[in-house]
Design a protein around this motif. Structure first.
Motif, PDB file in Angstrom:
ATOM      1  N   ARG A 110       8.497 -11.084   8.709  1.00  0.00           N
ATOM      2  CA  ARG A 110       9.694 -10.346   8.446  1.00  0.00           C
ATOM      3  C   ARG A 110       9.102  -9.576   7.133  1.00  0.00           C
ATOM      4  N   MET A 111       9.692  -8.370   6.897  1.00  0.00           N
ATOM      5  CA  MET A 111       9.168  -7.608   5.831  1.00  0.00           C
ATOM      6  C   MET A 111       9.494  -8.219   4.398  1.00  0.00           C
ATOM      7  N   THR A 112      10.467  -8.979   4.250  1.00  0.00           N
ATOM      8  CA  THR A 112      11.032  -9.733   3.114  1.00  0.00           C
ATOM      9  C   THR A 112      10.030 -10.669   2.830  1.00  0.00           C
ATOM     10  N   GLU A 113       9.268 -11.427   3.738  1.00  0.00           N
ATOM     11  CA  GLU A 113       8.334 -12.594   3.542  1.00  0.00           C
ATOM     12  C   GLU A 113       7.074 -11.884   3.390  1.00  0.00           C
ATOM     13  N   LEU A 114       6.680 -10.648   4.002  1.00  0.00           N
ATOM     14  CA  LEU A 114       5.541 -10.011   3.599  1.00  0.00           C
ATOM     15  C   LEU A 114       5.638  -9.498   2.366  1.00  0.00           C
ATOM     16  N   ALA A 115       6.632  -9.028   1.839  1.00  0.00           N
ATOM     17  CA  ALA A 115       6.659  -8.566   0.338  1.00  0.00           C
ATOM     18  C   ALA A 115       6.313  -9.733  -0.675  1.00  0.00           C
ATOM     19  N   ARG A 116       7.101 -10.732  -0.345  1.00  0.00           N
ATOM     20  CA  ARG A 116       7.014 -12.028  -0.941  1.00  0.00           C
ATOM     21  C   ARG A 116       5.524 -12.405  -1.043  1.00  0.00           C
ATOM     22  N   TYR A 117       4.721 -12.281   0.134  1.00  0.00           N
ATOM     23  CA  TYR A 117       3.506 -12.969   0.037  1.00  0.00           C
ATOM     24  C   TYR A 117       2.465 -12.146  -0.775  1.00  0.00           C
ATOM     25  N   ALA A 118       2.625 -10.675  -0.696  1.00  0.00           N
ATOM     26  CA  ALA A 118       2.045  -9.777  -1.583  1.00  0.00           C
ATOM     27  C   ALA A 118       2.356  -9.647  -2.847  1.00  0.00           C
ATOM     28  N   LYS A 119       3.410 -10.167  -3.274  1.00  0.00           N
ATOM     29  CA  LYS A 119       4.037 -10.095  -4.701  1.00  0.00           C
ATOM     30  C   LYS A 119       4.412  -8.815  -5.068  1.00  0.00           C
ATOM     31  N   ILE A 120       5.037  -7.895  -3.991  1.00  0.00           N
ATOM     32  CA  ILE A 120       5.252  -6.502  -4.537  1.00  0.00           C
ATOM     33  C   ILE A 120       6.870  -6.320  -4.008  1.00  0.00           C
ATOM     34  N   THR A 121       7.263  -4.892  -4.591  1.00  0.00           N
ATOM     35  CA  THR A 121       8.422  -4.727  -4.497  1.00  0.00           C
ATOM     36  C   THR A 121       8.633  -4.344  -2.783  1.00  0.00           C
ATOM     37  N   ARG A 122       9.727  -4.437  -2.496  1.00  0.00           N
ATOM     38  CA  ARG A 122       9.968  -3.842  -1.070  1.00  0.00           C
ATOM     39  C   ARG A 122       9.874  -2.462  -0.817  1.00  0.00           C
ATOM     40  N   SER A 123       9.924  -1.621  -1.993  1.00  0.00           N
ATOM     41  CA  SER A 123       9.617  -0.116  -1.600  1.00  0.00           C
ATOM     42  C   SER A 123       8.122   0.188  -1.564  1.00  0.00           C
ATOM     43  N   ARG A 124       7.413  -0.703  -2.484  1.00  0.00           N
ATOM     44  CA  ARG A 124       5.771  -0.494  -2.429  1.00  0.00           C
ATOM     45  C   ARG A 124       5.443  -1.041  -0.864  1.00  0.00           C
ATOM     46  N   LEU A 125       6.111  -2.061  -0.571  1.00  0.00           N
ATOM     47  CA  LEU A 125       5.676  -2.494   0.896  1.00  0.00           C
ATOM     48  C   LEU A 125       5.937  -1.560   1.963  1.00  0.00           C
ATOM     49  N   SER A 126       7.252  -0.913   1.947  1.00  0.00           N
ATOM     50  CA  SER A 126       7.481   0.330   2.981  1.00  0.00           C
ATOM     51  C   SER A 126       6.742   1.155   2.667  1.00  0.00           C
ATOM     52  N   HIS A 127       5.974   1.638   1.590  1.00  0.00           N
ATOM     53  CA  HIS A 127       5.020   2.602   1.629  1.00  0.00           C
ATOM     54  C   HIS A 127       3.642   2.236   2.369  1.00  0.00           C
ATOM     55  N   ALA A 128       3.456   0.967   1.890  1.00  0.00           N
ATOM     56  CA  ALA A 128       1.992   0.384   2.457  1.00  0.00           C
ATOM     57  C   ALA A 128       2.256   0.078   4.108  1.00  0.00           C
ATOM     58  N   VAL A 129       3.299  -0.255   4.563  1.00  0.00           N
ATOM     59  CA  VAL A 129       3.300  -0.579   6.020  1.00  0.00           C
ATOM     60  C   VAL A 129       3.439   0.941   6.487  1.00  0.00           C
ATOM     61  N   ALA A 130       4.086   2.000   6.050  1.00  0.00           N
ATOM     62  CA  ALA A 130       4.412   3.298   6.618  1.00  0.00           C
ATOM     63  C   ALA A 130       2.734   3.744   6.853  1.00  0.00           C
ATOM     64  N   ARG A 131       1.750   3.619   5.842  1.00  0.00           N
ATOM     65  CA  ARG A 131       0.388   4.025   5.984  1.00  0.00           C
ATOM     66  C   ARG A 131      -0.515   3.182   7.049  1.00  0.00           C
ATOM     67  N   LEU A 132      -0.021   1.738   7.016  1.00  0.00           N
ATOM     68  CA  LEU A 132      -0.584   0.918   8.120  1.00  0.00           C
ATOM     69  C   LEU A 132      -0.334   1.168   9.232  1.00  0.00           C
ATOM     70  N   GLU A 133       1.121   1.366   9.532  1.00  0.00           N
ATOM     71  CA  GLU A 133       1.363   1.874  10.694  1.00  0.00           C
ATOM     72  C   GLU A 133       1.028   3.308  11.072  1.00  0.00           C
ATOM     73  N   GLY A 134       0.732   4.356  10.381  1.00  0.00           N
ATOM     74  CA  GLY A 134       0.212   5.518  10.630  1.00  0.00           C
ATOM     75  C   GLY A 134      -1.356   5.324  11.204  1.00  0.00           C
TER      76      GLY A 134
END
Length: 171
Positions: free
Chosen positions: A68-92
């Protein structure tokens, strides 16, 4: 320099001793240089920053290569906004995809793709070598153990478990 911050009277400040100041500055210098070293290695070898590599590792180690995105943010110790940006790049890049969560209409999963797993497999040996050379090869086994114990204590102290804790993945 021991100047009092404007929000606290000077008599309330607990300044660092000269020895603690040296330890603190060495820590900051080492972690900054280590982060830069690992980022440069991963940019050179895989075209991604260290943070993105860590996200791919978390997914690769998860059941069905999904979190889950929330668990991935917890693992990485980052904000959900920063995670969304990273996931968008990795998805791209085609290295992961998002899937809706069937039991929570607002929730999403990040899922590591076969292409993402292959990038991780190609990149991991060089990354492990960079980590070994930069950190572990410089320390004795006793120093490695002490460092691990110290960092665990610090990390645990910075992650309070009470409700309302101000942690990045909750923002």
């Amino acid at each position: 320099m021991n100047t009092a911050p404007s929000s606290a009277p000077a008599e309330e400040a607990r300044w660092l001793t000269a020895d603690r100041q040296r330890v603190w500055r060495s820590y900051i210098e080492a972690t900054t240089l280590l982060d830069d070293h690992l980022d440069r290695q991963l940019q050179r070898d895989a075209g991604m920053p260290h943070l993105y590599y860590g996200l791919l590792v978390a997914l690769a180690e998860s059941p069905e290569r999904r979190l889950r995105m929330t668990e991935l943010a917890r693992y990485a110790k980052i904000t959900r906004s920063r995670l969304s940006h990273a996931v968008a790049r990795l998805e791209g890049n085609g290295w992961l995809r998002r899937e809706n969560c069937p039991d929570d209409k607002r929730g999403q999963f990040a899922v590591l793709t076969d292409e993402g797993l292959e990038v991780l497999r190609r990149t991991a040996p060089g990354h492990v070598q960079a980590v070994r050379q930069a950190l572990f090869d410089r320390l004795s086994p006793e120093q490695q153990k002490a460092l691990g114990e110290i960092m665990k204590i610090v990390a645990e102290g910075l992650q309070p478990s009470e409700a309302g804790a101000d942690l990045p993945w909750l923002r």
